[in-house]
Design an enzyme around this catalytic site. Structure first.
Site, short mmCIF file in Angstrom:
data_model
loop_
_atom_site.label_atom_id
_atom_site.label_comp_id
_atom_site.label_asym_id
_atom_site.label_seq_id
_atom_site.Cartn_x
_atom_site.Cartn_y
_atom_site.Cartn_z
N PHE A 1 24.55 -25.87 105.97
CA PHE A 1 23.89 -27.17 105.83
C PHE A 1 24.43 -28.22 106.79
O PHE A 1 25.42 -28.00 107.48
CB PHE A 1 23.87 -27.67 104.39
N GLU A 2 23.71 -29.35 106.88
CA GLU A 2 23.95 -30.41 107.87
C GLU A 2 23.84 -29.87 109.30
O GLU A 2 24.52 -30.33 110.22
CB GLU A 2 25.34 -31.06 107.68
N GLY A 3 22.96 -28.89 109.47
CA GLY A 3 22.79 -28.23 110.76
C GLY A 3 23.65 -26.98 110.82
O GLY A 3 24.87 -27.05 110.71
N LEU B 1 23.09 -37.92 110.62
CA LEU B 1 23.66 -36.58 110.57
C LEU B 1 24.94 -36.46 111.38
O LEU B 1 25.82 -35.66 111.04
CB LEU B 1 22.63 -35.55 111.04
#
Length: 379
Positions: free
Chosen positions: A362-364, A239
């Site tokens: 998204f992606e955190g 990530l």
């Protein structure tokens, strides 16, 4: 506007030129049609793979491009400036390759990487669950030992390319606690695996996002990537790099919105002069340009740290936070520049504004990025 890029060598300059040619020919002319109709661009990822654009940051010995992340991310930005959904899916595919490339055995790399990097096999990333998005340690999908492998049971959520990808980097629980998560490279077609109806999203309509339901599907033991219990470490490491991909996507989207706004402001006239010559609007466009340039500089700084082998986790979170917040502001301001026209679907800026929103999530989420950054500072 064509961005003048500072690139490390002639090979990188040639790669960006090739990317622009393909992006203009294959992406720009198709994006509006597919986004409006919410149809998948069949064959497009094979085209990108054949051009070498799906394996850029991975080793040449497996068919990758051997490019530094600094160059790969600028390719992603060029794709995003033409079609954000395709750029996001390309970034996710790169993310799905990461576990095999970094933790796979030589046999696993030989088996899967060449086809993945060439685009013959498209990858998805299956980490999130309905109750475990920002907290991946809370996932409950299980991988129970079975004769010769594992039985997967549970539900995954928010999978880009869900139902379309050939392989998924799947994270499932093999034990308890944070050390009880393992990583698998799962086939997209397996008995006991079904996908939900694509989510009815605000944007990025051309590439589906779905849930996946595992009902005791069998995975062979050689689909375990790394060691049992190493999954969360693999996921979080991936990530860090994936966040840079999203930062580049957001920057490309913001650049596209800025270009549309400037082009309109040069043509539209009020009170006897072009609206770009009105100081109020000219300053707004200047702030938009400053934001795009700053976002680009931020993700390139993080990428160069990664390429140099330096810690870059905090900088990746900063880049993701800055670039996606910038994309949301710039696309919103682009709608404002176009006025009433910007609120209609006759102009792309309303789509850009819708697409920018998900990049803060998204992606955190960007709230999680602030948490990551603050924890780095505390250490």
């Amino acid at each position: 506007m064509t961005v003048e890029r500072l690139l490390p060598d002639q090979d990188a300059r040639d790669l960006i030129a090739l990317t622009r040619e393909i992006a203009d020919k294959e992406l720009a002319r198709r994006a509006d049609e597919h986004e409006r109709a919410e149809t998948y661009p069949e064959g497009l990822f094979a085209t990108l793979g054949a051009a070498g654009l799906l394996g850029l940051p991975y080793p040449e010995e497996y068919g990758g491009g051997g490019q530094p992340y600094e160059v790969y991310l600028q390719v992603i930005e060029e794709l995003a400036a033409r079609w954000a959904a395709v750029a996001v899916a390309t970034s996710v595919h790169t993310l799905a390759c990461f576990p095999v490339a970094t933790q796979g055995t030589p046999e696993q790399r030989e088996r899967w990487l060449p086809d993945m990097l060439a685009g013959r096999l498209v990858g998805g990333y299956s980490l999130s669950e309905p109750q475990a998005g920002s907290d991946p340690a809370a996932l409950t999908c299980r991988a129970d030992p079975a004769d010769g492998g594992y039985r997967i049971t549970g539900t995954k959520a928010w999978i880009t390319h869900g139902g379309k990808a050939d392989l998924y980097a799947l994270f499932a629980r093999t034990g308890e606690g944070r050390r009880g998560v393992s990583c698998f490279l799962a086939p997209g077609a397996a008995d006991g695996l079904t996908f939900g109806r694509p989510e009815d999203k605000m944007g990025l309509h051309a590439v589906p996002t779905t849930s996946a339901h595992w009902d005791g599907a069998f995975l062979e033991a050689d689909r375990l990537i790394g060691e049992e219990g190493q999954g969360l470490q693999i996921a979080l490491s991936a990530l860090d790099s994936g966040r840079l991909g999203i930062a580049a996507c957001a920057t490309g989207l913001a650049q596209a919105a800025l270009d549309e706004a400037v082009a309109y402001a040069k043509e539209r006239e009020t009170f006897g002069k072009k609206i770009i010559d009105h100081q109020g609007l000219g300053f707004l466009l200047a702030d938009m340009a400053a934001g795009v340039d700053s976002a680009r500089a931020t993700y390139l700084d993080a990428a160069r740290r990664r390429d140099a082998g330096l810690p870059f986790g905090r900088q990746a979170s900063v880049a993701k936070l800055v670039a996606t917040d910038t994309a949301m502001k710039v696309t919103t301001d682009a709608v404002q520049v176009l006025g009433g026209y910007g609120y209609t679907r006759d102009f792309r800026v309303e789509r850009y504004m819708r697409e920018a929103k998900i990049m803060q999530i998204f992606e955190g989420t960007n709230q999680i990025q602030r948490l990551v950054i603050s924890r780095h500072l505390a250490r």
